[in-house]
Design a protein around this motif. Structure first.
Motif, PDB file in Angstrom:
ATOM      1  N   LEU A   1      12.323   7.336   3.282  1.00 17.87           N
ATOM      2  CA  LEU A   1      12.093   7.291   2.228  1.00 17.87           C
ATOM      3  C   LEU A   1      10.432   7.243   1.728  1.00 17.87           C
ATOM      4  CD1 LEU A   1      15.662   8.447   0.713  1.00 17.87           C
ATOM      5  CD2 LEU A   1      14.276  10.053   2.379  1.00 17.87           C
ATOM      6  N   ILE A   2      10.623   5.621   1.693  1.00 17.52           N
ATOM      7  CA  ILE A   2       8.720   5.335   1.228  1.00 17.52           C
ATOM      8  C   ILE A   2       8.263   5.445   1.811  1.00 17.52           C
ATOM      9  CG2 ILE A   2       8.021   3.827   0.189  1.00 17.52           C
ATOM     10  CD1 ILE A   2      10.397   4.773  -2.017  1.00 17.52           C
ATOM     11  N   THR A   3       8.237   5.427   3.537  1.00 15.13           N
ATOM     12  CA  THR A   3       6.977   4.818   3.814  1.00 15.13           C
ATOM     13  C   THR A   3       6.459   5.976   5.019  1.00 15.13           C
ATOM     14  OG1 THR A   3       8.577   3.656   5.532  1.00 15.13           O
ATOM     15  CG2 THR A   3       6.913   2.334   3.689  1.00 15.13           C
ATOM     16  N   ASN A   4       7.616   6.702   4.960  1.00 15.20           N
ATOM     17  CA  ASN A   4       7.840   7.803   6.156  1.00 15.20           C
ATOM     18  C   ASN A   4       7.680   7.044   7.460  1.00 15.20           C
ATOM     19  OD1 ASN A   4       8.196  10.643   4.833  1.00 15.20           O
ATOM     20  ND2 ASN A   4       5.732  10.964   5.103  1.00 15.20           N
ATOM     21  N   ARG A   5       7.882   6.066   7.757  1.00 19.94           N
ATOM     22  CA  ARG A   5       7.614   5.949   9.514  1.00 19.94           C
ATOM     23  C   ARG A   5       8.927   5.492   9.824  1.00 19.94           C
ATOM     24  NH1 ARG A   5       3.268   1.741   9.940  1.00 19.94           N
ATOM     25  NH2 ARG A   5       1.659   2.822   9.079  1.00 19.94           N
TER      26      ARG A   5
ATOM     27  N   LEU B   1      10.250   0.649  11.877  1.00 15.94           N
ATOM     28  CA  LEU B   1       9.729  -0.808  10.287  1.00 15.94           C
ATOM     29  C   LEU B   1      10.226  -2.081  10.863  1.00 15.94           C
ATOM     30  CD1 LEU B   1      10.464   1.300   7.574  1.00 15.94           C
ATOM     31  CD2 LEU B   1       8.591   0.412   8.318  1.00 15.94           C
TER      32      LEU B   1
ATOM     33  N   TRP C   1      -1.527  -0.565   9.075  1.00 13.43           N
ATOM     34  CA  TRP C   1      -0.517  -1.095   8.196  1.00 13.43           C
ATOM     35  C   TRP C   1       0.565  -1.539   8.839  1.00 13.43           C
ATOM     36  CZ3 TRP C   1       2.339   3.471   5.375  1.00 13.43           C
ATOM     37  CH2 TRP C   1       3.037   2.434   4.125  1.00 13.43           C
ATOM     38  N   ILE C   2       1.283  -2.985   8.781  1.00 13.70           N
ATOM     39  CA  ILE C   2       2.845  -2.828   8.569  1.00 13.70           C
ATOM     40  C   ILE C   2       3.520  -3.327   7.558  1.00 13.70           C
ATOM     41  CG2 ILE C   2       4.297  -4.773   9.633  1.00 13.70           C
ATOM     42  CD1 ILE C   2       2.045  -5.236  11.206  1.00 13.70           C
ATOM     43  N   PRO C   3       4.250  -1.623   6.845  1.00 15.67           N
ATOM     44  CA  PRO C   3       4.573  -1.298   5.657  1.00 15.67           C
ATOM     45  C   PRO C   3       5.053  -2.828   5.192  1.00 15.67           C
ATOM     46  CG  PRO C   3       5.275   0.701   7.054  1.00 15.67           C
ATOM     47  CD  PRO C   3       4.461  -0.393   7.863  1.00 15.67           C
TER      48      PRO C   3
ATOM     49  N   PRO D   1       0.250   4.940   1.263  1.00 12.39           N
ATOM     50  CA  PRO D   1      -1.114   5.504   1.444  1.00 12.39           C
ATOM     51  C   PRO D   1      -0.744   7.272   0.897  1.00 12.39           C
ATOM     52  CG  PRO D   1      -0.285   4.479   3.354  1.00 12.39           C
ATOM     53  CD  PRO D   1       0.374   4.024   2.078  1.00 12.39           C
ATOM     54  N   LYS D   2       0.894   7.291   1.383  1.00 13.44           N
ATOM     55  CA  LYS D   2       0.949   8.372   0.544  1.00 13.44           C
ATOM     56  C   LYS D   2       0.135   9.112  -0.644  1.00 13.44           C
ATOM     57  CE  LYS D   2       6.040  10.685   0.577  1.00 13.44           C
ATOM     58  NZ  LYS D   2       7.451  10.064   1.008  1.00 13.44           N
TER      59      LYS D   2
ATOM     60  N   ALA E   1       1.005  10.636   5.008  1.00 10.76           N
ATOM     61  CA  ALA E   1       1.885  10.554   4.845  1.00 10.76           C
ATOM     62  C   ALA E   1       2.624   9.075   5.263  1.00 10.76           C
ATOM     63  CB  ALA E   1       3.038  12.237   5.325  1.00 10.76           C
ATOM     64  N   ASP E   2       3.090   8.738   6.407  1.00  8.58           N
ATOM     65  CA  ASP E   2       3.032   7.241   7.049  1.00  8.58           C
ATOM     66  C   ASP E   2       2.067   6.594   7.558  1.00  8.58           C
ATOM     67  OD1 ASP E   2       2.151   8.665   9.451  1.00  8.58           O
ATOM     68  OD2 ASP E   2       3.174   8.933  10.359  1.00  8.58           O
TER      69      ASP E   2
ATOM     70  N   ALA F   1       0.482  -0.833   0.050  1.00  6.48           N
ATOM     71  CA  ALA F   1      -0.072  -0.220  -0.147  1.00  6.48           C
ATOM     72  C   ALA F   1       0.663   1.149   0.248  1.00  6.48           C
ATOM     73  CB  ALA F   1      -0.878  -0.172   1.167  1.00  6.48           C
TER      74      ALA F   1
END
Lengths: 528, 314
Positions: free
Chosen positions: B81-85, B90, A219-221, A69-70, A203-204, A67
């Motif tokens: 940079l991609i997920t902003n987390r 992570l 959401w777990i990226p 979302p940003k 954004a996150d 996903a």
């Protein structure tokens, strides 16, 4: 034919498929309102059925892309599964006809000259936060489409509007120096309505708040996404599913294997992996809208490809059916067009303009004086494009050309594509199928003004402008003229169109894909 | 031992600093950039440029490096940079999965490696020797992903004994968690176990020829005691060093195994980060891998000294 095994599930005429099995028919607000467009809506989304609220189980779904979302305002494969679960759009494009169907919009009107467009917004809709939806949210969303950081493919269209204003608490007025409709419906399909108060949380992914039938929970990226039913959803048709669990599985075969008991729905399976499930009564394979196209771009400023005859010869040299059979296991259409064939103005002759004719190709090459010419082809290193290149290379050799391919890593290829610099010839991969041709000619990298084919004659821009200004019955002839011109100039050969191939269990019913391949689960259930 | 560690500290610090520079430069040399990934394949030049500025990638490289380095010294691993987390968040989200896989695979690797090695080093003739040698050779020659696919085909699809996709934490549901872990851990462990077994086997056969073994035999020491106290103990040094190295390779193999069995571990996260040019994540993964390798190496040296009286920590 493998295709015959598939259950076509964009479900022309009855979007509910055999989910429409029980309960008294009850038409939701989504489908009632909006005049004629609502009828189109019924055609695709089908006669909704009243499921009891909840009790429909949790849908487990697997997809390859994460996903983003940003980038919710941009077309992204990883967002297709949840975009219309968490958010609602003002309108969506019907999966069969491509016509707009009202969702958060109730109706709309265009001024006679097409330069002013008014949209009335549904009342009584609230965001997941509990705040009521207002016209200001719609204005905010459309303004965000313009922002370069949001990377929307619709940004050029919205930037062309001279004003976007909330003309009443539930009405938005758009003005432009060129006709707003019909391309506005492409914008409205992609620009799902955002909550301006929580926009920063996209954004996150910490706050993803829409008005859709499901709420974003966790959401777990790179791993998973969990949604749960929005109990306060505005539609009168209850949402049956309790929730949706999305697993991100990047390995295509591992993702396909998840169909063996781990999930109920796998999105965008490769045809090679789909073979495993042929004849399996527990798995239904579905070809949905939202196809990918595979262009072979030719730089018209780089000799010998500055010869139109040579470019046309390449179009006739390629055996598209062989690519479909050998690379896609028979799933695909040997179309020469950059848009879906349901676009008004598209003819059979255009679809099949370049057919496999090696004799004609040799003749054209001889006329261009290009026998034995070396053609350097940059190939995006994203499956299955390198496999397609193998056949292209073989075909070009057969007609006396000398192709030299270089496979580039996706990131590097994309950089060249953005800069409009991919060398002499290049094999791309494009999505966005289902949006109108008038939009695609400026949104697809292969076709936009800064295309890597360096094809930008004045007439091309004039024909694009004519199409983008055309309204009503003027659209079809404008598209036919532009399409024929593009085919004749042969700066970008579409090798084929392939639909996304999804797999689901027979128990899962009521899933619908719209014209651009976005998933809708508000009528889905696992009770089939 | 403390003096040994203190002497090692400057070289370790220098190595980590050098690694941080390499980890910083490496993804940037690969072409493409995260701004392009975020903007997408269809992006226009102005969209990519706007995102590049938003991410601070338009700053000079030394400024970007120092910003990251000082952040690290403050304990801030950076933001994806991609997920902003936060990168730390992570990694933590994926760490459990990789730890479960790595620990189970390590236990299986050590158990199978030592067991097979002792057996192969003890059985010296006949069909047993041939069978053991063949088994070790086959396992050695089969890479983890092939082993994984064979296990899926046999135990997952043909006999339908074990689930082939997904993961559940062992702490949450031990039975399901272990059933999902068994095949990937085996696939990962078996080739490395074969390597350890081959080393132990060779070393045992070599030590068996040593004079002190003949002397023990002449003194009438029982055969089992000779094997356990003299041959095996002296053969284990090699295995310990090899095991340390193998654990590093095992983590590398986890990248493919996680993909095949659809596990969301650190390996897969690293691959995704490289593909999407998520510099901040790649940098921490590379640096973290070096830290693990250094620590494993130090631990192996300490253990080796404890096992072999001829070796002292200096």
């Amino acid at each position: 034919m493998i295709k015959k095994l598939y259950q076509m599930s964009y479900l022309g005429g009855n979007g509910m498929g055999d989910a429409a099995v029980s309960g008294s028919p009850k038409i939701s607000r989504r489908h009632v309102l909006g005049g004629t467009a609502a009828l189109a809506g019924l055609a695709t989304f089908g006669m909704p059925v009243a499921f009891a609220q909840g009790g429909g189980g949790t849908l487990r779904l697997a997809q390859g892309a994460d996903a983003q979302p940003k980038n919710i305002l941009a077309g992204r494969a990883g967002n297709n599964s949840w975009r219309h679960q968490v958010f609602d759009a003002l309108t969506v494009l019907d999966g069969e006809t491509g016509e707009p169907v009202p969702v958060l919009a109730t109706d709309w009107e265009s001024s006679e000259d097409g330069l002013t467009f008014k949209i009335r917004i549904r009342e009584g809709v609230t965001f997941h936060s509990g705040r009521p939806l207002t016209a200001d949210d719609v204005v905010f969303t459309l303004e965000q489409v313009k922002v370069p950081e949001n990377a929307s493919q619709m940004a050029p269209l919205v930037r062309a509007y001279t004003s976007i204003t909330a003309s009443a608490p539930n009405e938005v007025t758009i003005t432009s120096e060129t006709p707003v409709a019909p391309r506005i419906f492409d914008v409205l399909q992609l620009a799902v309505i955002l909550d301006k108060d929580t926009f920063a949380g996209l954004a996150d992914g910490s706050q993803v708040v829409g008005t859709g039938p499901f709420k974003w929970v966790e959401w777990i990226p790179g791993a998973s996404l969990r949604l749960e039913r929005n109990e306060a959803y505005w539609s009168e048709t209850p949402v049956a599913l309790d929730g949706v669990e999305i697993s991100i599985i990047t390995d295509s075969t591992a993702m396909a294997n998840a169909m063996r008991g781990r999930v109920d729905l796998v999105l965008a399976m490769t045809p090679r992996d789909a073979i495993m499930f042929r004849g399996n009564p527990n798995v239904e394979l579905i070809e949905a809208p939202g196809a990918q196209i595979f262009p072979l771009g030719l730089n018209v400023t780089a000799a010998p490809l500055d010869s139109k005859e040579l470019r046309q010869a390449i179009g006739f040299a390629i055996d598209r059916q062989r690519i479909i059979d050998q690379v896609f296991n028979g799933v695909g259409t040997p179309s020469c067009l950059w848009w879906r064939s349901n676009e008004p103005g598209t003819t059979e002759e255009m679809v099949n303009h370049y057919h496999y004719d090696p004799e004609k190709a040799r003749e054209l090459i001889a006329r261009a004086g290009a026998e034995g010419a070396e053609i350097n082809i940059s190939v995006i290193g994203l499956a299955p494009v390198p496999a397609i290149y193998e056949i292209v290379q073989n075909n070009l050799r057969e007609v006396g050309l000398n192709p030299v391919g270089t496979v580039l890593e996706t990131a590097a290829f994309d950089q060249g594509q953005t800069a409009g610099d991919l060398g002499q010839a290049f094999q791309q991969i494009h999505g966005l199928q289902g949006f109108s041709a008038a939009t695609l000619v400026d949104a697809l990298p292969a076709l936009r003004d800064t295309n890597p084919s360096k094809f930008a004659p004045e007439r091309y821009r004039q024909l694009k402008d004519a199409l983008q200004s055309a309204q009503g019955e003027a659209y079809a002839p404008a598209l036919a003229e532009l399409g024929e011109f593009m085919l004749d100039e042969a700066f970008s050969h579409i090798l084929l169109q392939t639909p996304p191939l999804h797999a689901k269990t027979p128990q899962l019913q009521g899933v619908v894909w719209d014209n651009v391949g976005f998933l809708h689960l508000d009528a889905a259930s696992l009770n089939g | 031992m403390l003096a040994f560690l203190a002497r090692r500290l400057p070289s370790v610090a220098f190595m980590l600093l050098a690694t941080s520079i390499i980890a910083f430069l490496l993804p940037r040399l690969a072409g493409g950039d995260p701004a392009q990934t975020i903007a997408g394949a269809d992006a226009t030049v102005d969209q990519v440029e706007a995102i590049r500025q938003q991410l601070g990638l338009d700053q000079p490289l030394p400024a970007q490096y120092l910003d990251w380095l000082f952040g690290l010294l403050r304990g801030d691993l950076g933001t994806s940079l991609i997920t902003n987390r936060p990168v730390g968040q992570l990694i933590l989200a994926r760490l459990g999965s990789t730890l479960e896989l790595a620990l189970t695979a390590s236990v299986l690797m050590i158990a199978f490696g030592i067991g097979l090695g002792i057996l192969a080093g003890s059985v010296r003739k006949g069909a047993g020797r041939f069978g053991l040698d063949s088994a070790i050779s086959v396992l050695l020659a089969t890479p983890p992903h092939v082993t994984g696919l064979i296990l899926i085909l046999v135990f997952g699809i043909t006999f339908n004994m074990l689930p082939i996709s997904g993961e559940v934490s062992i702490l949450r549901d031990p039975v399901t968690g272990f059933s999902l872990l068994l095949m990937p851990a085996l696939a990962l462990a078996l080739p490395q176990a074969a390597m350890i077994a081959r080393l132990i086997q060779a070393r045992m056969m070599q030590i068996r020829q040593e004079e002190f073994v003949d002397f023990a035999r002449a003194k009438g020491v029982p055969r089992s005691q000779i094997v356990l106290s003299h041959i095996l103990r002296n053969s284990m040094g090699t295995a310990v060093v090899a095991t340390g190295i193998r654990i590093g390779e095992l983590l590398a193999g986890a990248v493919v195994i996680e993909a095949i069995f659809a596990r969301n571990g650190l390996g897969l996260m690293a691959v995704d980060a490289v593909t999407s040019r998520d510099y901040q994540v790649v940098q921490i993964v590379v640096l973290g891998a070096v830290v693990i390798a250094v620590l494993t190496h130090l631990f192996s040296e300490i253990l080796l000294a404890a096992l072999d009286p001829r070796i002292r920590l200096e």
